[in-house]
Design a protein around this motif. Structure first.
Motif, mmCIF file in Angstrom:
data_model
loop_
_atom_site.group_PDB
_atom_site.id
_atom_site.type_symbol
_atom_site.label_atom_id
_atom_site.label_comp_id
_atom_site.label_asym_id
_atom_site.label_seq_id
_atom_site.Cartn_x
_atom_site.Cartn_y
_atom_site.Cartn_z
ATOM 1 N N GLY A 40 0.780 -1.227 0.000
ATOM 2 C CA GLY A 40 0.000 0.000 0.000
ATOM 3 C C GLY A 40 0.813 1.279 0.000
ATOM 4 N N GLY A 41 1.854 1.331 0.831
ATOM 5 C CA GLY A 41 2.684 2.525 0.886
ATOM 6 C C GLY A 41 3.322 2.815 -0.454
ATOM 7 N N CYS A 57 -0.015 0.740 6.816
ATOM 8 C CA CYS A 57 -0.019 1.096 8.234
ATOM 9 C C CYS A 57 -0.991 2.245 8.467
ATOM 10 C CB CYS A 57 1.377 1.525 8.698
ATOM 11 S SG CYS A 57 2.595 0.197 8.736
ATOM 12 N N PRO A 58 -1.648 2.279 9.608
ATOM 13 C CA PRO A 58 -2.508 3.431 9.925
ATOM 14 C C PRO A 58 -1.663 4.699 9.955
ATOM 15 C CG PRO A 58 -2.887 1.614 11.453
ATOM 16 C CD PRO A 58 -1.669 1.260 10.672
ATOM 17 N N PRO A 59 -2.251 5.841 9.649
ATOM 18 C CA PRO A 59 -1.482 7.097 9.640
ATOM 19 C C PRO A 59 -1.028 7.486 11.036
ATOM 20 C CG PRO A 59 -3.819 7.549 9.432
ATOM 21 C CD PRO A 59 -3.666 6.060 9.305
ATOM 22 N N MET A 60 0.060 8.227 11.096
ATOM 23 C CA MET A 60 0.629 8.638 12.379
ATOM 24 C C MET A 60 -0.248 9.694 13.043
ATOM 25 S SD MET A 60 4.602 9.573 13.109
ATOM 26 C CE MET A 60 4.629 10.911 11.906
ATOM 27 N N GLU A 61 -0.365 9.589 14.381
ATOM 28 C CA GLU A 61 -1.205 10.511 15.137
ATOM 29 C C GLU A 61 -0.405 11.443 16.045
ATOM 30 O OE1 GLU A 61 -3.904 8.124 17.335
ATOM 31 O OE2 GLU A 61 -5.106 7.552 15.577
ATOM 32 N N LYS A 62 0.870 11.125 16.263
ATOM 33 C CA LYS A 62 1.632 11.861 17.273
ATOM 34 C C LYS A 62 2.148 13.209 16.752
ATOM 35 C CE LYS A 62 5.660 10.566 18.516
ATOM 36 N NZ LYS A 62 6.788 9.798 19.052
ATOM 37 N N LYS A 63 2.727 13.962 17.655
ATOM 38 C CA LYS A 63 3.314 15.254 17.319
ATOM 39 C C LYS A 63 4.819 15.092 17.121
ATOM 40 C CE LYS A 63 -0.093 17.874 20.020
ATOM 41 N NZ LYS A 63 -0.290 18.821 21.157
ATOM 42 N N ILE A 64 5.339 15.692 16.029
ATOM 43 C CA ILE A 64 6.761 15.606 15.697
ATOM 44 C C ILE A 64 7.316 17.023 15.548
ATOM 45 C CG2 ILE A 64 8.484 14.716 14.084
ATOM 46 C CD1 ILE A 64 7.005 12.513 15.496
ATOM 47 N N TYR A 65 8.469 17.250 16.133
ATOM 48 C CA TYR A 65 9.098 18.580 16.067
ATOM 49 C C TYR A 65 9.685 18.821 14.681
ATOM 50 C CZ TYR A 65 12.141 22.538 17.137
ATOM 51 O OH TYR A 65 12.770 23.762 17.134
ATOM 52 N N GLY A 80 -0.071 -3.076 9.383
ATOM 53 C CA GLY A 80 1.077 -3.157 10.274
ATOM 54 C C GLY A 80 1.058 -1.972 11.226
ATOM 55 N N LYS A 81 2.232 -1.600 11.697
ATOM 56 C CA LYS A 81 2.350 -0.464 12.609
ATOM 57 C C LYS A 81 3.502 0.438 12.156
ATOM 58 C CE LYS A 81 0.616 -2.812 16.759
ATOM 59 N NZ LYS A 81 0.915 -3.187 18.179
ATOM 60 N N LEU A 82 3.409 1.704 12.514
ATOM 61 C CA LEU A 82 4.493 2.631 12.249
ATOM 62 C C LEU A 82 5.418 2.697 13.463
ATOM 63 C CD1 LEU A 82 2.666 5.668 10.576
ATOM 64 C CD2 LEU A 82 4.099 3.952 9.448
ATOM 65 N N ALA A 83 6.708 2.697 13.197
ATOM 66 C CA ALA A 83 7.687 2.857 14.276
ATOM 67 C C ALA A 83 7.802 4.347 14.580
ATOM 68 C CB ALA A 83 9.030 2.265 13.865
ATOM 69 N N ASP A 84 6.685 4.925 15.062
ATOM 70 C CA ASP A 84 6.645 6.381 15.219
ATOM 71 C C ASP A 84 7.487 6.887 16.384
ATOM 72 O OD1 ASP A 84 5.064 5.467 17.267
ATOM 73 O OD2 ASP A 84 3.204 6.401 16.560
ATOM 74 N N GLY A 85 8.012 5.968 17.197
ATOM 75 C CA GLY A 85 8.903 6.388 18.268
ATOM 76 C C GLY A 85 10.205 6.952 17.734
ATOM 77 N N GLN A 86 10.586 6.529 16.504
ATOM 78 C CA GLN A 86 11.810 7.016 15.869
ATOM 79 C C GLN A 86 11.510 7.995 14.729
ATOM 80 O OE1 GLN A 86 11.434 3.376 16.174
ATOM 81 N NE2 GLN A 86 12.241 3.736 18.227
ATOM 82 N N LYS A 103 6.418 -1.364 10.387
ATOM 83 C CA LYS A 103 6.749 -2.602 11.086
ATOM 84 C C LYS A 103 5.662 -3.642 10.801
ATOM 85 C CE LYS A 103 8.128 -2.406 15.331
ATOM 86 N NZ LYS A 103 8.161 -2.105 16.790
ATOM 87 N N GLY A 104 6.113 -4.821 10.400
ATOM 88 C CA GLY A 104 5.191 -5.938 10.240
ATOM 89 C C GLY A 104 4.595 -6.114 8.867
#
Length: 228
Positions: free
Chosen positions: A9-10, A62-70, A107-113, A148-149
């Motif tokens: 998909g990506g 992967c579902p879209p990212m929801e977090k805040k990124i600087y 899958g999942k996004l490695a949004d921690g990095q 990921k995955g």
């Protein structure tokens, strides 16, 4: 002949956006559905009486990212849950779920990095002195985040269909060479394995691991030729 279609998909979203342009999520979902059905006609071939049946279209993303990124240039946090991309992606996935014979594997996004980084050509221009730091714009950056995955799910599903003899042909829409082990397994089990890189070139040694190479829209092929 039963055919299963696997979609990275990506990869598909990036290529279709680049080549065919930005369109609403509902239209992109219909575009993908129509594109996959073109493969069924290609599998049947010209002047052939064989019947071709779609087993299922497996879509991996992967579902879209929801977090805040600087953002280093804007010097502020960007809330991805409030971006147009987030809204578009959710609408796109929901539309695919309604499509007959579509199965979503998320899958999942490695949004921690996850982080913003300069585009490669912009970085080169900075290093060569062709661009100055004060000339940088928001568009010169992109968000770097790994999936990921997804590759693992693709490999497992290909292996499952191959071992159970549930299909006769697998079409993989992807530009990733990580598919090779799964392709080799499927071919050993007697599955006809077709790769669609959406017009992008593949390494010469990859041809030995597939049974066919095709893209079903001339626009993808012509777009790559223009880049050469």
């Amino acid at each position: 002949m039963k055919v299963a279609i696997f979609v990275d998909g990506g990869f598909y979203r990036r290529r279709s956006q680049t080549v065919l342009g930005d369109i609403p999520a509902i239209e992109r979902a219909k575009e993908l559905e129509d594109y996959c059905h073109r493969h069924l006609h290609k599998s049947k071939g010209k002047n052939s009486n064989k019947e071709v049946e779609l087993y299922r279209i497996f879509y991996y993303d992967c579902p879209p990212m929801e977090k805040k990124i600087y953002h280093p240039l804007l010097k502020r946090q960007v809330d991805f849950s409030k971006t147009e991309l987030y809204t578009w992606s959710i609408a796109f996935f929901e539309e695919l779920k309604k499509k007959r014979k579509f199965a979503l594997r998320m899958g999942k996004l490695a949004d921690g990095q996850a982080h913003y980084t300069l585009k490669e050509k912009v970085l080169r221009a900075l290093c060569n002195g062709k661009t100055k730091f004060e000339d940088l714009t928001e568009q010169d950056f992109y968000i770097s985040v790994d999936q990921k995955g997804v590759d693992m799910k693709i490999g497992i599903d290909i292996a499952s269909l191959a071992y159970k003899k549930q299909v006769d042909q697998i079409v993989l829409i992807s530009g990733d060479s990580d598919f090779v082990p799964a392709a080799k397994l499927a071919r050993r089990e007697g599955i006809d394995f077709v790769l669609d890189p959406l017009g992008a070139p593949i390494k010469p040694d990859l041809f030995e691991h597939i049974d066919g190479l095709r893209s079903c829209d001339k626009q993808y092929i012509e777009h790559f030729k223009k880049q050469q």
